[in-house]
Design a protein around this motif. Structure first.
Motif, mmCIF file in Angstrom:
data_model
loop_
_atom_site.group_PDB
_atom_site.id
_atom_site.type_symbol
_atom_site.label_atom_id
_atom_site.label_comp_id
_atom_site.label_asym_id
_atom_site.label_seq_id
_atom_site.Cartn_x
_atom_site.Cartn_y
_atom_site.Cartn_z
ATOM 1 N N LEU A 127 0.827 -1.212 0.000
ATOM 2 C CA LEU A 127 0.000 0.000 0.000
ATOM 3 C C LEU A 127 0.860 1.261 0.000
ATOM 4 O O LEU A 127 0.399 2.340 -0.345
ATOM 5 C CB LEU A 127 -0.955 0.003 1.198
ATOM 6 N N ALA A 128 2.110 1.121 0.445
ATOM 7 C CA ALA A 128 3.034 2.246 0.329
ATOM 8 C C ALA A 128 3.747 2.086 -1.000
ATOM 9 O O ALA A 128 4.259 1.022 -1.306
ATOM 10 C CB ALA A 128 4.050 2.213 1.455
ATOM 11 N N GLU A 129 3.770 3.146 -1.826
ATOM 12 C CA GLU A 129 4.442 2.977 -3.119
ATOM 13 C C GLU A 129 5.940 3.243 -3.011
ATOM 14 O O GLU A 129 6.716 2.791 -3.836
ATOM 15 C CB GLU A 129 3.806 3.840 -4.195
ATOM 16 N N SER A 130 6.349 3.969 -1.962
ATOM 17 C CA SER A 130 7.777 4.166 -1.734
ATOM 18 C C SER A 130 7.986 4.636 -0.302
ATOM 19 O O SER A 130 7.043 5.047 0.371
ATOM 20 C CB SER A 130 8.341 5.206 -2.711
ATOM 21 N N TRP A 131 9.233 4.581 0.164
ATOM 22 C CA TRP A 131 9.553 5.075 1.498
ATOM 23 C C TRP A 131 10.979 5.576 1.530
ATOM 24 O O TRP A 131 11.803 5.186 0.700
ATOM 25 C CB TRP A 131 9.343 3.982 2.551
ATOM 26 N N GLU A 132 11.257 6.463 2.462
ATOM 27 C CA GLU A 132 12.631 6.947 2.612
ATOM 28 C C GLU A 132 12.908 7.213 4.075
ATOM 29 O O GLU A 132 11.993 7.540 4.844
ATOM 30 C CB GLU A 132 12.846 8.206 1.779
ATOM 31 N N ALA A 133 14.184 7.053 4.440
ATOM 32 C CA ALA A 133 14.581 7.232 5.838
ATOM 33 C C ALA A 133 15.470 8.453 5.967
ATOM 34 O O ALA A 133 16.160 8.839 5.014
ATOM 35 C CB ALA A 133 15.342 6.007 6.314
ATOM 36 N N SER A 134 15.438 9.062 7.157
ATOM 37 C CA SER A 134 16.426 10.096 7.463
ATOM 38 C C SER A 134 17.780 9.387 7.617
ATOM 39 O O SER A 134 17.819 8.179 7.833
ATOM 40 C CB SER A 134 16.036 10.798 8.763
ATOM 41 N N PRO A 135 18.897 10.129 7.500
ATOM 42 C CA PRO A 135 20.221 9.494 7.548
ATOM 43 C C PRO A 135 20.456 8.665 8.811
ATOM 44 O O PRO A 135 21.195 7.682 8.783
ATOM 45 C CB PRO A 135 21.191 10.678 7.494
ATOM 46 N N ASP A 136 19.818 9.029 9.917
ATOM 47 C CA ASP A 136 20.025 8.246 11.137
ATOM 48 C C ASP A 136 19.001 7.122 11.269
ATOM 49 O O ASP A 136 18.929 6.453 12.291
ATOM 50 C CB ASP A 136 19.974 9.170 12.367
ATOM 51 N N ALA A 137 18.167 6.942 10.246
ATOM 52 C CA ALA A 137 17.134 5.887 10.215
ATOM 53 C C ALA A 137 16.130 5.998 11.350
ATOM 54 O O ALA A 137 15.509 5.019 11.735
ATOM 55 C CB ALA A 137 17.781 4.496 10.196
ATOM 56 N N VAL A 138 15.941 7.203 11.886
ATOM 57 C CA VAL A 138 14.970 7.408 12.964
ATOM 58 C C VAL A 138 13.616 7.841 12.400
ATOM 59 O O VAL A 138 12.565 7.423 12.875
ATOM 60 C CB VAL A 138 15.491 8.459 13.979
ATOM 61 N N THR A 139 13.645 8.692 11.367
ATOM 62 C CA THR A 139 12.393 9.172 10.789
ATOM 63 C C THR A 139 12.168 8.499 9.437
ATOM 64 O O THR A 139 13.061 8.464 8.598
ATOM 65 C CB THR A 139 12.451 10.692 10.595
ATOM 66 N N TRP A 140 10.967 7.948 9.256
ATOM 67 C CA TRP A 140 10.636 7.253 8.010
ATOM 68 C C TRP A 140 9.389 7.875 7.405
ATOM 69 O O TRP A 140 8.386 8.037 8.081
ATOM 70 C CB TRP A 140 10.391 5.768 8.276
ATOM 71 N N ARG A 141 9.481 8.225 6.117
ATOM 72 C CA ARG A 141 8.313 8.764 5.411
ATOM 73 C C ARG A 141 7.827 7.716 4.418
ATOM 74 O O ARG A 141 8.565 7.272 3.550
ATOM 75 C CB ARG A 141 8.681 10.034 4.640
ATOM 76 N N PHE A 142 6.574 7.319 4.558
ATOM 77 C CA PHE A 142 5.975 6.360 3.622
ATOM 78 C C PHE A 142 4.977 7.099 2.739
ATOM 79 O O PHE A 142 4.067 7.741 3.244
ATOM 80 C CB PHE A 142 5.237 5.244 4.377
ATOM 81 N N LYS A 143 5.180 7.010 1.413
ATOM 82 C CA LYS A 143 4.217 7.603 0.486
ATOM 83 C C LYS A 143 3.196 6.544 0.109
ATOM 84 O O LYS A 143 3.560 5.451 -0.347
ATOM 85 C CB LYS A 143 4.919 8.103 -0.774
ATOM 86 N N LEU A 144 1.918 6.873 0.285
ATOM 87 C CA LEU A 144 0.879 5.880 0.006
ATOM 88 C C LEU A 144 0.487 5.898 -1.468
ATOM 89 O O LEU A 144 0.558 6.929 -2.129
ATOM 90 C CB LEU A 144 -0.371 6.171 0.840
ATOM 91 N N ARG A 145 0.058 4.733 -1.921
ATOM 92 C CA ARG A 145 -0.476 4.600 -3.265
ATOM 93 C C ARG A 145 -1.810 5.363 -3.333
ATOM 94 O O ARG A 145 -2.620 5.270 -2.411
ATOM 95 C CB ARG A 145 -0.728 3.099 -3.481
ATOM 96 N N LYS A 146 -2.033 6.075 -4.414
ATOM 97 C CA LYS A 146 -3.285 6.836 -4.525
ATOM 98 C C LYS A 146 -4.356 5.993 -5.211
ATOM 99 O O LYS A 146 -4.041 5.107 -5.997
ATOM 100 C CB LYS A 146 -3.049 8.121 -5.329
#
Lengths: 529, 318
Positions: free
Chosen positions: A101-120
């Protein structure tokens, strides 16, 4: 799009790895266009055919089952859960994370914050469009003080979740975790419409390939294909009927007489007979499931590592694999990471049965004449009592006395496991070493069933978790496996295969070892020829 | 007949008392088992916090007597409550399974009761002949073999080898009556084999018992045929013990068929009771346990009434 075609071509010719392909494709920002069938492996021959009614007989269903994602305790409701719902992330048959359901994701350099982009444009079965609110709700269902979910421990590392616009979800973790997307593939963390509660869970509204028509816990579930399913090239059957058949003979007979098309957990004693039936195929794959004998290292004499080593050398694992699993498995090396997993330490020497070494270490520990009580019940795993008795016999040859204490199946997990000083146990395994270690080997883990506190190990655990450099990471995980193997409180004699059988009319590309029934996604991955 | 009606009313009252006492026993029994529903449902993955939150939600943290009276109040109002495990109304959960259990029991009874009585009479008629011995040996063997073994043999022969009947009896509501009967042929045959011997031997023994009485000798002297003597003269007077055994076996067909349910994957009450006990789902255990108790109470009452009707002497209380 031509750039993507090029990548697909490279991938299908094996010129680039799937990981590389994914990384490059998401850099193009076109992950949505990638069909899962391409990621799941290269299709051989004809495209899957649509239609038909799949009938699956599975074990473990109980009349007390629920479809609340926090209480998926049986093969049956886990299998139904993946028919009707999706996670943010899927695990393919090579243990890689692929977008769901997430089409992509990315982490901050310290891998603490994760952003998941959802499929529309994904719709739930009730017509509601999926947005970030549903994801936040579904994950929060397992979090917080009032949580009654079995997955509470899995989402514990999440500090905070919030929606950023309609189609982005941001996770803030308590510490860096490079494996976080794997966590999002856990079967408990399927996404349901925001606000679902109580008896509404039983309606099974999700975004999955099949819609729940009928659900009788411990008996059957009936689902129909979701005509609006968003995943291309998945969910080929018109209907899926899932039957609870607890008795293995009944499952086998139902398959032989054509009343079901697939069965899980074949009986290893009779699987060779099943293989002779002309229209039946037996499927086996090495899995992460492993059988263990955890010792409480906070009890004497198990607090002495020489005693633990003696007991590790006193088990004849080859014989156990041959008799208890009839060869359907792999040798364990006294740590919980499976040979099929990414960071498996193949460089560690395989520990073998050695009565002389066992005798030597027991003498070194100065423990003589002690009777070790090994508590066992079939609840731990099928064949646990026989395995304990084999252990007793092989240890006796090293002059070590083991007494097998038979315990009732009922209440085994509340009264014996983690209570008695040494017992039989099994673990389903986890997708990543970090996850497995944090669940049962970290000093403060809820299920640290050996009550083991190793400073170096716990330090490495935190470090490796946030390490984004793969080579360094691997080094740390190898060292951790070595520490558990040589100093841990657990005997891991073997890993079990997943052994299932199906009619030859059914076709599939790959067979995942991550969970039973093709990663519990058989209903959307297989088709009738 | 008045005394009979009085007895029935008294017995129904007693039966109700029995059921309340049994409900206390069931409650205490489940309480005595280690662990509770929260632990059982969350299983190996339970943490102290989630178990505590779960308990609170289900009111399992209240003291036992409070929970019992809470349940009893609902029960007396005719409200069985909801399953603790998945929140379904118990009446729905049990209604469907009870009808399945009764359907299987009835089909087995329809075959086994007449069969047993006819065989018993024939065995008494041809006492000590080869025929009598064969019937005895077959029925004794079938009662001596464990149920699951009989079931597996029937499946191996009639399902796997010949493919006459299905090996699993998963009934659903959208089947016609004929389809349902067809799908439960093997389980009801299994049950028939299990209970026939018991009833048949009792029939044979009590008829043979009566055959030695003077009035039978009289009938023989009148020149009646042996068959006629057994059916019209001996059988009515041998009825009371036969009825008792038949009723016990009928109760068994309702209450004791868990193994057959498991082997044939038949959605009856037995499986529900076993699952609910192992998960400590108390309201469901209570409801299904009390249905079983009710079946016993009622069938015993029926047996006594029939025995009284069959024996003029018993109709007047001592």
């Amino acid at each position: 799009m031509s750039r993507l075609r090029e990548l697909e071509d490279l991938l299908s010719r094996g010129k680039i790895s799937r990981r590389e392909f994914l990384a490059r494709a998401s850099a193009l920002g076109v992950a949505a266009a990638i069909s899962p069938s391409l990621l799941g492996g290269i299709a051989h021959g004809a495209a899957p055919k649509k239609g038909g009614r799949l009938r699956v007989g599975c074990t473990g269903g109980s009349t007390t089952d629920s479809l609340d994602p926090g209480r998926l305790t049986s093969n049956m409701n886990q299998f139904i859960n993946f028919q009707i719902r999706n996670c943010l992330v899927e695990i393919d048959h090579n243990y890689n994370t692929i977008p769901e359901l997430a089409e992509s994701w990315e982490a901050s350099p310290d891998a603490v914050t994760w952003r998941f982009k959802l499929r529309k444009g994904v719709e739930f079965h009730n017509g509601k469009t999926l947005d970030a609110g549903d994801v936040v709700f579904s994950i929060n269902h397992h979090r917080g003080k009032e949580s009654k979910s079995a997955a509470k421990g899995i989402v514990d590392p999440i500090e905070d979740i919030k929606a950023d616009g309609r189609y982005t979800v941001v996770f803030k973790l308590k510490g860096g975790n490079a494996d976080f997307p794997y966590i999002m593939s856990d079967y408990h963390l399927t996404i349901a419409p925001a606000g679902t509660s109580g008896a509404e869970w039983e309606k099974g509204i999700g975004t999955g390939g099949y819609m729940l028509q009928d659900w009788e816990p411990g008996v059957r579930a009936f689902t129909k294909r979701n005509p609006n399913y968003w995943k291309a090239g998945r969910a080929h059957f018109d209907e899926v009927e899932t039957l609870s058949i607890v008795d293995v003979n009944a499952r086998t007979n139902a398959l032989k007489t054509g009343q079901i098309d697939v069965m899980d957990r074949c009986e290893l004693k009779t699987v060779h007979l099943l293989k002779r039936v002309p229209n039946i195929q037996v499927v086996r794959v090495t899995s992460t499931t492993h059988y263990t004998m955890p010792m409480r290292t906070d009890f004497s004499p198990y607090d002495n590592n020489d005693v633990r080593l003696a007991l590790k050398y006193a088990v004849d694992r080859e014989q156990m694999l041959k008799t208890i699993l009839r060869g359907y498995g792999a040798l364990g090396n006294d740590h919980p990471i499976a040979p099929i997993q990414r960071y498996y330490a193949s460089e560690l020497p395989q520990r073998r049965y050695d009565p002389d070494k066992a005798r030597y270490y027991m003498k070194k520990a100065g423990v003589t004449g002690h009777t070790f009580k090994l508590h066992a019940a079939e609840a731990a795993f099928a064949g646990a009592i026989d395995a304990a008795i084999l252990y007793r016999e092989s240890a006796a040859k090293a002059g070590i006395k083991i007494k097998v204490v038979r315990e009732p199946d009922d209440g085994y997990w509340s009264n014996v496991w983690m209570k008695k000083e040494w017992c039989m146990c099994y673990w389903g395994g986890r997708a990543t070493p970090d996850w497995m270690f944090s669940t049962a080997y970290a000093a403060d883990a809820n299920w640290n069933d050996t009550f083991w506190k190793n400073e170096r190990f716990n330090e490495l655990l935190v470090k490796a978790r946030a390490e984004l450099d793969d080579a360094k990471r691997r080094e740390m995980y190898v060292e951790m496996q070595r520490i558990v193997c040589d100093e841990g409180g657990v005997v891991v004699p073997m890993f079990a295969d997943i052994v299932e059988a199906a009619t030859k009319k059914l076709k599939f590309e790959n067979f995942a070892g991550s969970m039973e029934l093709d990663g519990m996604k058989l209903a959307e991955r297989w088709w009738f020829a | 007949m008045n005394s009979l009606a009085g007895m029935v009313v008294k017995r129904i009252g007693l039966g109700f008392m029995t059921i309340v006492v049994i409900s206390v026993l069931i409650f205490l029994g489940v309480e005595a088992l280690p662990g509770d529903l929260a632990q059982a449902v969350l299983g190996q993955q339970a943490t102290p916090e989630t178990v505590a939150a779960f308990r609170k939600e289900l009111k399992l943290d209240l003291p036992p007597h409070v929970r019992y009276f809470h349940w009893l109040r609902g029960f007396l109002k005719g409200d069985l409550g909801r399953s603790l495990a998945n929140g379904r109304p118990i009446a729905d959960l049990i209604g469907w399974r009870l009808s399945n259990t009764l359907f299987l029991a009835a089909s087995a009874a329809v075959i086994s009761v007449p069969l047993a009585i006819i065989l018993g009479m024939l065995a008494a008629l041809y006492r000590d002949s080869l025929f009598d011995r064969i019937i005895n040996i077959t029925t004794i063997s079938s009662i001596s073999l464990p149920e699951f073994f009989i079931a597996y043999v029937l499946i191996a022969v009639f399902s796997v080898h010949f493919n006459f009947f299905p090996s699993i009896s998963d009934i659903s509501d959208d089947m016609s009556f004929g389809q349902k009967v067809y799908s439960i042929v093997l389980p009801s045959l299994t049950l028939t084999l299990v209970v026939v011997a018991h009833m048949m031997r009792m029939t044979r023994a009590s008829i043979i018992n009566v055959l030695s009485s003077p009035y039978i000798e009289m009938a023989q002297l009148k020149g009646l045929s042996r068959g006629r003597i057994i059916v019209y003269h001996a059988f009515p007077n041998a009825l009371a013990p036969i009825i008792n055994v038949v009723v016990l076996d009928l109760a068994y067909l309702v209450v004791g068929v868990v193994i057959v349910e498991v082997v044939f994957v038949y959605p009856g009450l037995g499986q529900l009771l076993v699952d609910s006990v192992s998960k400590r789902d108390l309201p469901v255990v209570q409801a299904s346990g009390l249905i079983f108790a009710g079946v016993y109470v009622m069938l015993n009452l029926v047996a006594d009434v029939l025995a009284m009707l069959s024996n003029p002497k018993l109709r007047s209380p001592k």
